[in-house]
Structure formats: C-alpha cells, structure tokens
Design a protein around this motif. Structure first.
Motif, PDB file in Angstrom:
ATOM      1  N   ARG A 165      25.950  22.312  47.323  1.00  0.00           N
ATOM      2  CA  ARG A 165      25.163  21.775  48.435  1.00  0.00           C
ATOM      3  C   ARG A 165      25.024  22.802  49.563  1.00  0.00           C
ATOM      4  O   ARG A 165      23.983  22.889  50.217  1.00  0.00           O
ATOM      5  CB  ARG A 165      25.810  20.488  48.956  1.00  0.00           C
ATOM      6  CG  ARG A 165      25.672  19.324  47.987  1.00  0.00           C
ATOM      7  CD  ARG A 165      26.188  18.016  48.570  1.00  0.00           C
ATOM      8  NE  ARG A 165      27.639  17.953  48.627  1.00  0.00           N
ATOM      9  CZ  ARG A 165      28.371  18.060  49.727  1.00  0.00           C
ATOM     10  NH1 ARG A 165      27.783  18.261  50.898  1.00  0.00           N
ATOM     11  NH2 ARG A 165      29.681  17.967  49.685  1.00  0.00           N
ATOM     12  N   ASP A 166      26.070  23.570  49.800  1.00  0.00           N
ATOM     13  CA  ASP A 166      25.999  24.588  50.853  1.00  0.00           C
ATOM     14  C   ASP A 166      25.141  25.784  50.445  1.00  0.00           C
ATOM     15  O   ASP A 166      24.454  26.386  51.276  1.00  0.00           O
ATOM     16  CB  ASP A 166      27.404  25.070  51.220  1.00  0.00           C
ATOM     17  CG  ASP A 166      28.161  24.085  52.098  1.00  0.00           C
ATOM     18  OD1 ASP A 166      27.526  23.164  52.644  1.00  0.00           O
ATOM     19  OD2 ASP A 166      29.388  24.236  52.246  1.00  0.00           O
ATOM     20  N   ALA A 167      25.193  26.137  49.172  1.00  0.00           N
ATOM     21  CA  ALA A 167      24.467  27.324  48.706  1.00  0.00           C
ATOM     22  C   ALA A 167      22.958  27.169  48.853  1.00  0.00           C
ATOM     23  O   ALA A 167      22.253  28.151  49.117  1.00  0.00           O
ATOM     24  CB  ALA A 167      24.827  27.623  47.255  1.00  0.00           C
ATOM     25  N   ILE A 221      35.185  33.354  55.943  1.00  0.00           N
ATOM     26  CA  ILE A 221      35.157  31.988  56.451  1.00  0.00           C
ATOM     27  C   ILE A 221      34.319  31.092  55.549  1.00  0.00           C
ATOM     28  O   ILE A 221      34.698  29.951  55.255  1.00  0.00           O
ATOM     29  CB  ILE A 221      34.645  31.958  57.895  1.00  0.00           C
ATOM     30  CG1 ILE A 221      35.669  32.645  58.812  1.00  0.00           C
ATOM     31  CG2 ILE A 221      34.410  30.519  58.357  1.00  0.00           C
ATOM     32  CD1 ILE A 221      35.259  32.726  60.261  1.00  0.00           C
ATOM     33  N   ALA A 222      33.183  31.585  55.047  1.00  0.00           N
ATOM     34  CA  ALA A 222      32.355  30.786  54.145  1.00  0.00           C
ATOM     35  C   ALA A 222      33.060  30.520  52.825  1.00  0.00           C
ATOM     36  O   ALA A 222      32.808  29.498  52.178  1.00  0.00           O
ATOM     37  CB  ALA A 222      31.013  31.474  53.904  1.00  0.00           C
ATOM     38  N   ARG A 223      33.931  31.411  52.421  1.00  0.00           N
ATOM     39  CA  ARG A 223      34.734  31.160  51.219  1.00  0.00           C
ATOM     40  C   ARG A 223      35.569  29.890  51.389  1.00  0.00           C
ATOM     41  O   ARG A 223      35.789  29.130  50.444  1.00  0.00           O
ATOM     42  CB  ARG A 223      35.638  32.360  50.949  1.00  0.00           C
ATOM     43  CG  ARG A 223      36.519  32.220  49.712  1.00  0.00           C
ATOM     44  CD  ARG A 223      37.379  33.466  49.513  1.00  0.00           C
ATOM     45  NE  ARG A 223      38.278  33.687  50.646  1.00  0.00           N
ATOM     46  CZ  ARG A 223      39.476  33.095  50.784  1.00  0.00           C
ATOM     47  NH1 ARG A 223      39.905  32.238  49.875  1.00  0.00           N
ATOM     48  NH2 ARG A 223      40.239  33.367  51.827  1.00  0.00           N
ATOM     49  N   GLY A 224      36.009  29.644  52.625  1.00  0.00           N
ATOM     50  CA  GLY A 224      36.766  28.435  52.884  1.00  0.00           C
ATOM     51  C   GLY A 224      35.892  27.227  53.126  1.00  0.00           C
ATOM     52  O   GLY A 224      36.096  26.163  52.540  1.00  0.00           O
ATOM     53  N   LYS A 261      22.352  15.761  56.813  1.00  0.00           N
ATOM     54  CA  LYS A 261      22.106  16.907  55.933  1.00  0.00           C
ATOM     55  C   LYS A 261      22.771  16.723  54.577  1.00  0.00           C
ATOM     56  O   LYS A 261      23.803  16.060  54.463  1.00  0.00           O
ATOM     57  CB  LYS A 261      22.652  18.195  56.580  1.00  0.00           C
ATOM     58  CG  LYS A 261      22.038  18.555  57.913  1.00  0.00           C
ATOM     59  CD  LYS A 261      22.809  19.692  58.585  1.00  0.00           C
ATOM     60  CE  LYS A 261      24.183  19.224  59.027  1.00  0.00           C
ATOM     61  NZ  LYS A 261      24.906  20.270  59.789  1.00  0.00           N
ATOM     62  N   LEU A 262      22.200  17.370  53.568  1.00  0.00           N
ATOM     63  CA  LEU A 262      22.789  17.390  52.232  1.00  0.00           C
ATOM     64  C   LEU A 262      24.113  18.148  52.246  1.00  0.00           C
ATOM     65  O   LEU A 262      25.110  17.713  51.673  1.00  0.00           O
ATOM     66  CB  LEU A 262      21.815  18.056  51.254  1.00  0.00           C
ATOM     67  CG  LEU A 262      22.321  18.299  49.826  1.00  0.00           C
ATOM     68  CD1 LEU A 262      22.514  16.970  49.102  1.00  0.00           C
ATOM     69  CD2 LEU A 262      21.337  19.185  49.052  1.00  0.00           C
ATOM     70  N   GLY A 263      24.119  19.286  52.891  1.00  0.00           N
ATOM     71  CA  GLY A 263      25.311  20.115  52.994  1.00  0.00           C
ATOM     72  C   GLY A 263      25.419  20.670  54.401  1.00  0.00           C
ATOM     73  O   GLY A 263      24.946  20.067  55.357  1.00  0.00           O
ATOM     74  N   TYR A 264      26.067  21.842  54.530  1.00  0.00           N
ATOM     75  CA  TYR A 264      26.222  22.482  55.838  1.00  0.00           C
ATOM     76  C   TYR A 264      26.836  21.504  56.836  1.00  0.00           C
ATOM     77  O   TYR A 264      26.359  21.339  57.945  1.00  0.00           O
ATOM     78  CB  TYR A 264      24.860  22.996  56.324  1.00  0.00           C
ATOM     79  CG  TYR A 264      24.915  23.931  57.530  1.00  0.00           C
ATOM     80  CD1 TYR A 264      25.910  24.880  57.665  1.00  0.00           C
ATOM     81  CD2 TYR A 264      23.927  23.858  58.517  1.00  0.00           C
ATOM     82  CE1 TYR A 264      25.937  25.729  58.761  1.00  0.00           C
ATOM     83  CE2 TYR A 264      23.931  24.705  59.608  1.00  0.00           C
ATOM     84  CZ  TYR A 264      24.948  25.634  59.729  1.00  0.00           C
ATOM     85  OH  TYR A 264      24.971  26.477  60.816  1.00  0.00           O
ATOM     86  N   GLY A 274      30.286  25.589  56.562  1.00  0.00           N
ATOM     87  CA  GLY A 274      29.922  24.986  57.835  1.00  0.00           C
ATOM     88  C   GLY A 274      30.636  25.619  59.022  1.00  0.00           C
ATOM     89  O   GLY A 274      30.070  25.724  60.115  1.00  0.00           O
ATOM     90  N   ILE A 275      31.877  26.030  58.812  1.00  0.00           N
ATOM     91  CA  ILE A 275      32.618  26.703  59.885  1.00  0.00           C
ATOM     92  C   ILE A 275      31.971  28.038  60.206  1.00  0.00           C
ATOM     93  O   ILE A 275      31.872  28.444  61.366  1.00  0.00           O
ATOM     94  CB  ILE A 275      34.093  26.914  59.486  1.00  0.00           C
ATOM     95  CG1 ILE A 275      34.746  25.581  59.117  1.00  0.00           C
ATOM     96  CG2 ILE A 275      34.863  27.603  60.608  1.00  0.00           C
ATOM     97  CD1 ILE A 275      34.794  24.584  60.242  1.00  0.00           C
ATOM     98  N   ALA A 276      31.508  28.732  59.177  1.00  0.00           N
ATOM     99  CA  ALA A 276      30.803  29.993  59.403  1.00  0.00           C
ATOM    100  C   ALA A 276      29.551  29.763  60.235  1.00  0.00           C
ATOM    101  O   ALA A 276      29.147  30.621  61.018  1.00  0.00           O
ATOM    102  CB  ALA A 276      30.449  30.645  58.063  1.00  0.00           C
TER     103      ALA A 276
END
Length: 385
Positions: free
Chosen positions: A353-355, A74-77, A200-203, A80-82
C-alpha cells in the motif's frame, strides 16, 4: 559508489533507531490510526528535523547522500514516518536557500529542533504535478497579502508553523511561473484553516489534509526571499531533493520487502522443507535483491548529482526507477508469502500500500519521464559519462 566512514556510522545509528523505535510498533499503530508521537519525539532528539538546516541555525546540514540514507532507513521501518520528516526537510531547505535573513533567524533554529514543524502547500484539487495551474491567489493590500484558495494532500498540515504556500501574486503573468511566489503562512493566520484529513489507502502515520485560505491576511514580510515571482524556482530547487527523498523511501520499502520475503521463505515449510529451497522462490528473491541494489546505487548517484548542482534528469531517473522497484518488490514479497501476504497480520501488505504512492508523489512517473527526456535532449544530463 562507496559510503564514507562517517556516512556508514550515521547509517548504523539510523538503523539502530529504526529497529528499536519504529519496527516493533509500525504495523499496530498504522492499523489503529495512532499518531506516532513518541517516534516524532525521537526524531527530534536525534536532530533529524534539522537535516537540511545550516549548522549556524542549529541544524545538521547533511550532504545529499546522507540525506538519502535518512529516508531509506526510516522508510524501511515505516514509510509514513519518512513522510513526516520529508515535507519538513524540503520546506527547511527552501527557507535556508531562499529566505531572507530575518526569515531564517525567525524560523530555522526552531525548525532544526522540531519545536516548530513545517510542510509544503503546493497541490490543489485541480493542480498537482502541473504547478503552473494552481488557482490560489495572493492580492497585495498595503502591508499584507490577501490569500484565497485551497490546497490538498498537504503533509504535516496540522503541525506546520509556518506552512510555505505556493500562490499566484500576478495571475495574469505569462508564462504563469513568472507570477508565482511562496508565502510562509503561520498557523494562527486569520482565514487559514485545516479543514479535513484525507482518508488514504496507505501512507498512514502522518496526516494528509485539505487546507483552505479564505481571504487569509498574510504580512508582506512572509514573502519567501522578499521578491515576488520567484516561487516556482524556489519550489523546483527543493523538489530535486524531494525526488531523492522519494527514491530513497522507495529503496527502504524494497529493502523491507526483501527482508520479509527472506525471513518467511526460510521458515515456511512446504513438502517437508523450507520454501527458500525451491527454485521458483529463489528466482523471485534473486530478482528482488538484484533490482534493490541497483535502485540503491541509483538513489545515491542522484543524490551525489544534487551535490554537484542542478540534477533534474538524474533525480527524475532515480525517482522513476526506484519507485517502480519498490512496487515490484512489494508485490513479489506478497507472492512469496502466498495467502498470508494478503493478510494484515504480515508486514508485506502495508509495504504494497505504501509503495503505490512512490510512483505518484513528487511528480508522477509519466510526467517525470518527459523531464528526463528534455534533460537528455538538451544535454544537461549525459548518460554513460
């Protein structure tokens, strides 16, 4: 380690769902701030809200390695959904492991289908990784607790019913964890308010909120497990799974970074040929791929350690290593893209940003290094055997 045939089939099913339902819309929805309602419904149809719920309550009760596969794919896609699924799954695990029979019967069947959703109320403005420093208190008053305090960075806060909230039922206890408990706070509880969403920056895709409990009245029956003073142990047992969750999300981010870097390097032309033919780019791609596969194996190793029992050291190692691999992979993928890597028209800037969050969530990496060190010193984690 190798996946079983069932785990391989499950991963294929997850991969198909992500490629069909998440990948095509993630960048557009993330940039517009659109809540992923349709994707959440799809998670429910697949039964993924029940991955940590026992089968007797309608859940899938996945083994820890299969649990890891869910968050990697899911995180590969879209990471935030994860997050939507992650906080929910950890709370379900807490209720399933520590809840009273009445609490399990009341909540788990609906949580397994997604009809109810949940999260975990731990972090406060002055207490994050140091959970013993929380200030939220619950004072017993007859057949209710009167709860006062503020929680922040709470994923799923606007959808959580109930929200497990870590409180101090005995603020004078020494050490502090002996006076800590978890209350299952329902959404319509008087005095319970979700006050704001934190920018937020990401997520993105899931909300991160501030929650205020202003003399909130919570029935004594909402005490997780029915016994005061067990809250810290209950939370820590869930956070082991949480570190597998974060490690696996990190692997998913790194995998997508490699996929995007490879695709771009194959089609981008410079000096009359694809940049994938240049040694400098090849070295970067090789580094991403090598570290990614090492991270994936470490995440599975940590998940398998959870299956065998307490695994603070193993899950800490995996969370540290995988999160740092994710950030390095995202940065290197941006470099492969050159100037376009800085553009919001390409996926890699979102991955970057998510990492960043992966090294902060579920305990900062620096604090987790001390956890790993203690487990090595006291012999609960043994490397090389």
């Amino acid at each position: 380690m190798d996946l079983t045939a069932d785990q391989q089939d499950f991963r294929d099913l997850l991969r198909s769902f992500v490629d069909r339902e998440i990948v095509p819309v993630a960048r557009e929805w993330e940039q517009s701030g659109r809540y992923p309602t349709e994707i959440v419904a799809g998670l429910g149809r697949m039964g993924l809200f029940g991955i940590t719920v026992p089968e007797e309550y309608g859940g899938l009760d996945l083994d820890p390695v299969s649990f890891a596969l869910v968050f990697e794919e899911i995180a590969r896609g879209w990471m935030g959904i994860a997050g939507i699924l992650g906080s929910h799954s950890l709370a379900c695990r807490m209720i399933a492991t520590h809840g009273t029979d009445e609490q399990k019967q009341r909540y788990l069947p609906d949580l397994a289908t997604g009809q109810r959703r949940t999260g975990i109320g731990l972090t406060e403005p002055d207490a994050g990784t140091d959970l013993q420093g929380i200030r939220t208190t619950a004072r017993r008053d007859g057949d209710h607790y009167v709860v006062s305090g503020t929680k922040t960075w709470i994923t799923n806060a606007r959808h959580a019913d109930p929200l497990p909230v870590l409180v101090k039922t005995d603020p004078s206890a020494t050490p502090a964890h002996r006076g800590m408990s978890v209350l299952l706070v329902e959404a319509d509880t008087p005095g319970f308010t979700v006050t704001r969403d934190i920018a937020k920056l990401g997520y993105k895709g899931t909300e991160s909120c501030e929650v205020v409990l202003d003399e909130a009245t919570v029935p004594v029956s909402a005490l997780l497990g029915g016994v005061e003073g067990r809250g810290m142990q209950q939370v820590l047992s869930a956070l082991e799974w949480g570190r597998v969750n974060i490690a696996s999300r990190s692997v998913g981010i790194a995998q997508r970074a490699l996929d995007e870097a490879l695709a771009y390097a194959r089609q981008r032309q410079a000096f009359g040929r694809p940049i994938a033919e240049f040694q400098a780019v090849q070295l970067t791609l090789a580094t991403i791929g090598t570290r990614l596969q090492a991270a994936r194996l470490m995440a599975w190793w940590a998940a398998d350690a959870v299956r065998r029992g307490r695994a603070d050291g193993e899950t800490g190692m995996a969370k540290i290593f995988c999160s740092e691999v994710a950030l390095d992979a995202a940065i290197d993928a941006m470099k492969v893209h050159g100037g376009y890597g800085y553009s919001t028209e390409f996926e890699v800037e979102r991955l970057y940003r998510d990492a960043i969050l992966m090294s902060i969530g579920e305990g900062t990496n620096d604090v987790l290094r001390t956890v790993v060190a203690r487990s090595l010193v006291d012999g609960t984690t043994v490397v090389g055997r």
